[in-house]
Structures are given as C-alpha cells and as structure tokens.
Design a protein around this motif. Structure first.
Motif, PDB file in Angstrom:
ATOM      1  N   GLY A 154      60.688 -13.594  49.309  1.00  8.94           N
ATOM      2  CA  GLY A 154      61.234 -14.679  48.492  1.00  8.94           C
ATOM      3  C   GLY A 154      61.625 -14.313  47.080  1.00  8.94           C
ATOM      4  O   GLY A 154      61.640 -15.177  46.199  1.00  8.94           O
ATOM      5  N   THR A 155      61.972 -13.039  46.826  1.00  8.38           N
ATOM      6  CA  THR A 155      62.349 -12.631  45.470  1.00  8.38           C
ATOM      7  C   THR A 155      63.756 -12.056  45.408  1.00  8.38           C
ATOM      8  O   THR A 155      64.106 -11.379  44.447  1.00  8.38           O
ATOM      9  CB  THR A 155      61.352 -11.571  44.938  1.00  8.38           C
ATOM     10  N   TYR A 156      64.565 -12.338  46.424  1.00  6.22           N
ATOM     11  CA  TYR A 156      65.926 -11.806  46.444  1.00  6.22           C
ATOM     12  C   TYR A 156      66.831 -12.660  45.563  1.00  6.22           C
ATOM     13  O   TYR A 156      66.789 -13.890  45.615  1.00  6.22           O
ATOM     14  CB  TYR A 156      66.478 -11.780  47.869  1.00  6.22           C
ATOM     15  N   ASN A 157      67.644 -12.000  44.754  1.00 11.78           N
ATOM     16  CA  ASN A 157      68.581 -12.693  43.879  1.00 11.78           C
ATOM     17  C   ASN A 157      69.998 -12.352  44.323  1.00 11.78           C
ATOM     18  O   ASN A 157      70.494 -11.262  44.081  1.00 11.78           O
ATOM     19  CB  ASN A 157      68.377 -12.263  42.419  1.00 11.78           C
ATOM     20  N   ALA A 158      70.648 -13.279  45.002  1.00 13.29           N
ATOM     21  CA  ALA A 158      72.018 -13.062  45.467  1.00 13.29           C
ATOM     22  C   ALA A 158      72.992 -13.438  44.352  1.00 13.29           C
ATOM     23  O   ALA A 158      72.996 -14.573  43.878  1.00 13.29           O
ATOM     24  CB  ALA A 158      72.284 -13.910  46.707  1.00 13.29           C
ATOM     25  N   THR A 159      73.802 -12.484  43.937  1.00 16.36           N
ATOM     26  CA  THR A 159      74.687 -12.716  42.781  1.00 16.36           C
ATOM     27  C   THR A 159      76.157 -12.542  43.102  1.00 16.36           C
ATOM     28  O   THR A 159      76.999 -12.706  42.228  1.00 16.36           O
ATOM     29  CB  THR A 159      74.341 -11.717  41.659  1.00 16.36           C
ATOM     30  N   LYS A 177      63.015 -10.791  40.037  1.00 10.31           N
ATOM     31  CA  LYS A 177      63.788 -10.722  41.270  1.00 10.31           C
ATOM     32  C   LYS A 177      64.126  -9.266  41.595  1.00 10.31           C
ATOM     33  O   LYS A 177      64.093  -8.404  40.736  1.00 10.31           O
ATOM     34  CB  LYS A 177      65.094 -11.527  41.141  1.00 10.31           C
ATOM     35  N   ASN A 178      64.460  -9.020  42.866  1.00  5.61           N
ATOM     36  CA  ASN A 178      64.953  -7.715  43.320  1.00  5.61           C
ATOM     37  C   ASN A 178      63.995  -6.566  42.969  1.00  5.61           C
ATOM     38  O   ASN A 178      64.358  -5.625  42.283  1.00  5.61           O
ATOM     39  CB  ASN A 178      66.349  -7.444  42.752  1.00  5.61           C
TER      40      ASN A 178
END
Length: 279
Positions: free
Chosen positions: A218-223, A204-205
C-alpha cells in the motif's frame, strides 16, 4: 586491488554521463551542485561498506555453518544461476523495502536517511550519496539471508552487477518508459518520486528493484509521466561531506515544518518513545 572502486566509477561515468546528456529527463549540468560531495561519498562509502560487508559476510557464513543444514545450502547453490539471481533479487528487496520504510518512520534512523534525501539535483551519482550507517544497516538486513542460505559465488557476482547497475539507473536523470514492466522493475520515474519533496510523494515507493512490493503493502505512488516540482528535504542538511557525516549525531535545532502524515494502520503503532516522521 581497487579498494576505492575508481575503475568502476570511471566506467559508470563513461556510460551514464553521455546517456544523461542525450536522454535527459530534466535539463541539468554535469558539474551540478553537490557533485564534489557525491564523489567523496563514492570513494569513502565504497571502502567503508566493502570492509563492513566483508566482516558481516564472514560472521554470517560462520553462523550458517552451524545453523543451516548443508543439505539446504547445497540445494540452494545447486540451482541454475538465473533462478538463484531471481531469488536473491526478491529476498534482498523485501529486506530493502522494510529497512527503507523503518528509516523513514523512526526519527533516530531518519536522521541518517535524510542525508540521502538531501540531494537536490538527482543523477546516477545519487545512488552513492548515503550516510555509511544507512548503507551498512540496509545492506546487512537485506544480505544476511543471502549469506545464510548459501547462494553460489557465481550467482552473487551476477546479482551484484545487476543490483549496482540498477541502483544507478533508478537515480539517473534519464527519460525511460518501462511501459507494462513498471510494476515489475523499478524505473527512474518510480524512484524519482520517492525523492520528490512534495506531500503526495512522502513515504511512498520504498522498493529498490521491485515496485510490486509497494503495491502489495500500500505504498505505491502512481504518477504517470509527471515530474516532481523539486527534490530534497526541509531538514537543515549541511552542504559539506563531514557536516553530513556528523549531522545524524547532533540534536535537531528546529522541528520539521511539515505536518505529520497519516500512519498506515498496523505497521508501526503509537508506542511511547517512538515518533513518526514525515518522509
């Protein structure tokens, strides 16, 4: 000439060390684990990468003189500097994104990139902790279009300052809220989760500066505001500089204990001879 970048290193240290002390995201000592190795990376990589990029730029400029019409290079270099810099950030980060993703997905490349992910205590010096092959290949992919298109020297200088400053920032141990700009500009929080040694963070990211590329692909990691539990990798990365330098060229003695992650459809098919790795 300061070919090893010692003056630049001292200036960056004077900026980042006090700020990381005052606005630390996580408690961490200045003389942290692996600091000595990171300093060697700074000095060695600076020299080697400068030499490699100089040769690459020379060859690319010669190719551009033959392949790219002068009307194109004149039009590009004649734009306002701010517009040239914005274009360079977009073009280079698209290259960084896909090169970075390839270094995660292809086992032979992951051996080089695992060195960067082996950092267990992350701060601004982590920006320099990369195997020379990893750094040179990524820069070659991302910068070749810039040299071909003929951006001006002044815009290249401004872009370089922004790029290196931002690269150190995203690796820093700083607590900074980017608010609504988090989709547009990569923050320490965004990149911190790329380094997290947790299943939800793998692959991700990938973007270096523009998080919306991860949103698009489609590789965004929202934390949110959560912190990773730990950094590093499960791979048996040597602790010494020369051990890390030679690590990618040695056969793996033990397979990774991680289960293979799902592979995004359409990006890298299951092709004989190409495996998928788990970072």
């Amino acid at each position: 000439m300061d070919i090893f970048g010692i003056k630049a290193l001292l200036i960056c240290a004077l900026i980042f060390i006090p700020f990381e002390h005052l606005f630390a995201e996580q408690p961490q000592k200045v003389l942290r684990k692996g600091l000595d190795v990171d300093l060697i990376y700074v000095l060695f990589n600076t020299f080697v990468i400068k030499a490699a990029m100089a040769m690459m730029a020379l060859g690319t400029l010669e190719a551009a003189a033959i392949l790219v019409p002068q009307s194109v290079t004149r039009a590009v270099s004649g734009q306002p500097i701010w517009l040239q810099v914005a274009e360079m950030i977009l073009i280079t980060d698209i290259g960084v994104y896909w090169a970075h993703r390839a270094f995660h997905k292809i086992p032979a490349l992951w051996k080089f990139h695992a060195i960067h992910h082996g950092i267990e205590e992350l701060d601004w010096l982590g920006a320099f902790h990369s195997h020379p092959v990893d750094a040179i290949v990524t820069k070659a992919i991302s910068l070749t279009p810039i040299y071909l298109l003929g951006f001006s020297d002044a815009s290249l200088a401004v872009f370089s300052l922004i790029y290196f400053g931002h690269t150190m920032l995203v690796h820093s141990n700083l607590r900074i809220a980017f608010g609504p700009f988090k989709w547009l500009i990569a923050s320490p929080q965004f990149h911190r989760w790329h380094h997290a040694n947790q299943r939800t963070a793998y692959d991700k990211n990938f973007a270096g500066q523009l998080p919306f590329l991860d949103v698009i692909f489609g590789t965004y990691n929202a934390t949110g505001n959560k912190l990773p539990e730990k950094y590093g990798v499960d791979d048996p990365i040597p602790s010494s500089y020369f051990g890390q330098l030679g690590y990618p060229f040695l056969p793996h003695r033990k397979p990774s204990k991680r289960a293979a992650p799902s592979v995004e459809a359409g990006w890298l098919p299951d092709t004989p001879g190409i495996e998928h790795v788990d970072r």
